[in-house]
Design a protein around this motif. Structure first.
Motif, short mmCIF file in Angstrom:
data_model
loop_
_atom_site.label_atom_id
_atom_site.label_comp_id
_atom_site.label_asym_id
_atom_site.label_seq_id
_atom_site.Cartn_x
_atom_site.Cartn_y
_atom_site.Cartn_z
N UNK A 216 0.80 -1.19 -0.06
CA UNK A 216 -0.03 0.04 -0.03
C UNK A 216 0.76 1.33 0.02
N UNK A 217 0.69 2.30 -0.71
CA UNK A 217 1.26 3.41 -0.89
C UNK A 217 1.48 4.19 0.32
N UNK A 218 0.64 4.16 1.24
CA UNK A 218 0.53 4.71 2.63
C UNK A 218 1.77 4.03 3.74
N UNK A 219 1.94 2.84 3.63
CA UNK A 219 2.94 2.36 4.35
C UNK A 219 4.34 3.24 4.38
N UNK A 220 4.76 3.93 3.38
CA UNK A 220 5.71 4.63 3.39
C UNK A 220 5.58 6.23 3.70
N UNK A 221 4.53 6.65 4.33
CA UNK A 221 4.22 7.94 4.58
C UNK A 221 4.24 7.80 6.00
N UNK A 222 5.08 8.98 6.54
CA UNK A 222 5.41 9.10 7.76
C UNK A 222 4.06 9.62 8.80
N UNK A 223 3.06 9.83 8.34
CA UNK A 223 1.91 10.31 9.00
C UNK A 223 1.49 9.03 9.67
N UNK B 258 -1.51 9.11 12.15
CA UNK B 258 -2.80 9.22 12.68
C UNK B 258 -3.56 8.84 11.62
N UNK B 259 -4.63 8.05 12.05
CA UNK B 259 -5.84 7.41 11.14
C UNK B 259 -6.45 8.60 10.68
N UNK B 260 -6.73 9.61 11.58
CA UNK B 260 -7.79 10.57 11.17
C UNK B 260 -7.29 11.35 9.96
N UNK B 261 -6.08 11.12 9.60
CA UNK B 261 -5.57 11.74 8.37
C UNK B 261 -5.78 11.11 7.00
N UNK B 262 -6.54 9.91 7.01
CA UNK B 262 -6.90 9.14 5.99
C UNK B 262 -8.35 9.15 5.61
N UNK B 263 -8.83 8.83 4.55
CA UNK B 263 -10.15 8.63 4.34
C UNK B 263 -10.84 7.34 4.61
N UNK B 264 -11.97 7.09 4.90
CA UNK B 264 -12.43 5.88 5.33
C UNK B 264 -11.79 4.47 4.58
N UNK B 265 -12.00 4.64 3.23
CA UNK B 265 -11.41 3.26 2.42
C UNK B 265 -10.12 3.12 3.07
N UNK C 240 -8.55 3.94 5.70
CA UNK C 240 -8.55 3.41 7.06
C UNK C 240 -8.81 1.92 7.12
N UNK C 241 -9.98 1.73 6.29
CA UNK C 241 -10.44 -0.08 6.23
C UNK C 241 -9.48 -0.90 5.82
N UNK C 242 -8.75 -0.42 4.64
CA UNK C 242 -7.79 -0.95 3.79
C UNK C 242 -6.60 -1.44 5.03
N UNK C 243 -6.05 -0.39 5.60
CA UNK C 243 -5.15 -0.60 6.42
C UNK C 243 -5.24 -1.26 7.87
N UNK C 244 -6.51 -1.13 8.49
CA UNK C 244 -6.93 -1.69 9.66
C UNK C 244 -7.13 -3.08 9.16
#
Length: 165
Positions: free
Chosen positions: A1-8, A10-17, A19-23
């Motif tokens: 997933x592209x967000x794995x390399x992002x330093x952020x 907090x889940x609140x910084x992502x959209x619902x889709x 968040x669900x994919x990450x969790x």
């Protein structure tokens, strides 16, 4: 997933889709501890400038009205166990037993990693400390703390907590 390399983080910084994919792609473990024991631990670590436990608790109760530090916020407000479906909830006091199970599930060696955990000694120490520290508090402080941590006390089985009374 592209967000794995992002330093952020907090889940609140992502959209619902996202968040669900990450969790859905991670094993989620929540470590919980009696809120009163958390307060004692923070006081013992000097996380405040208060000279006594009672004044430390009063500072926390006074700050509840403002921007409470995440160090003593109720776990329910931090970890959202009603929204996030955790795979494991590990209770302080059962770390050796529960971590052993987690390590076995992960295929890691259990015996060599868990030798240092002495839950019985930690439980006895916190039981004694809790009794001493609880006796320092006024009835009003005890009631306010129970109210402040009411959702943690309802969500997790802290049956022996001094705040559960």
């Amino acid at each position: 997933y592209p967000w794995r390399h992002v330093p952020e983080t907090q889940l609140s910084k992502y959209n619902l889709t996202e968040i669900e994919a990450m969790l859905g792609s991670y094993t989620k473990v929540l470590f919980v501890r009696d809120p009163f024991q958390r307060l004692i631990s923070m006081f013992m670590q000097g996380m405040g400038s208060s000279p006594s436990f009672s004044s430390f608790v009063q500072d926390i109760l006074d700050s509840e009205q403002h921007n409470t530090s995440t160090a003593w916020k109720p776990l329910v407000s931090l970890c959202r166990p009603c929204l996030v479906q955790y795979d494991y909830v590990v209770m302080f006091g059962f770390l050796r037993q529960e971590l052993g199970h987690l390590l076995r599930r992960a295929g890691l060696p259990v015996d060599s990693l868990l030798r240092e955990f002495t839950d019985t000694q930690a439980q006895w120490t916190y039981s004694w400390l809790s009794e001493q520290m609880f006796s320092e508090l006024s009835l009003q402080q005890k009631q306010q703390l129970s109210h402040f941590y009411r959702w943690d006390l309802a969500a997790f089985p802290f049956s022996s907590s001094f705040l559960s009374g």
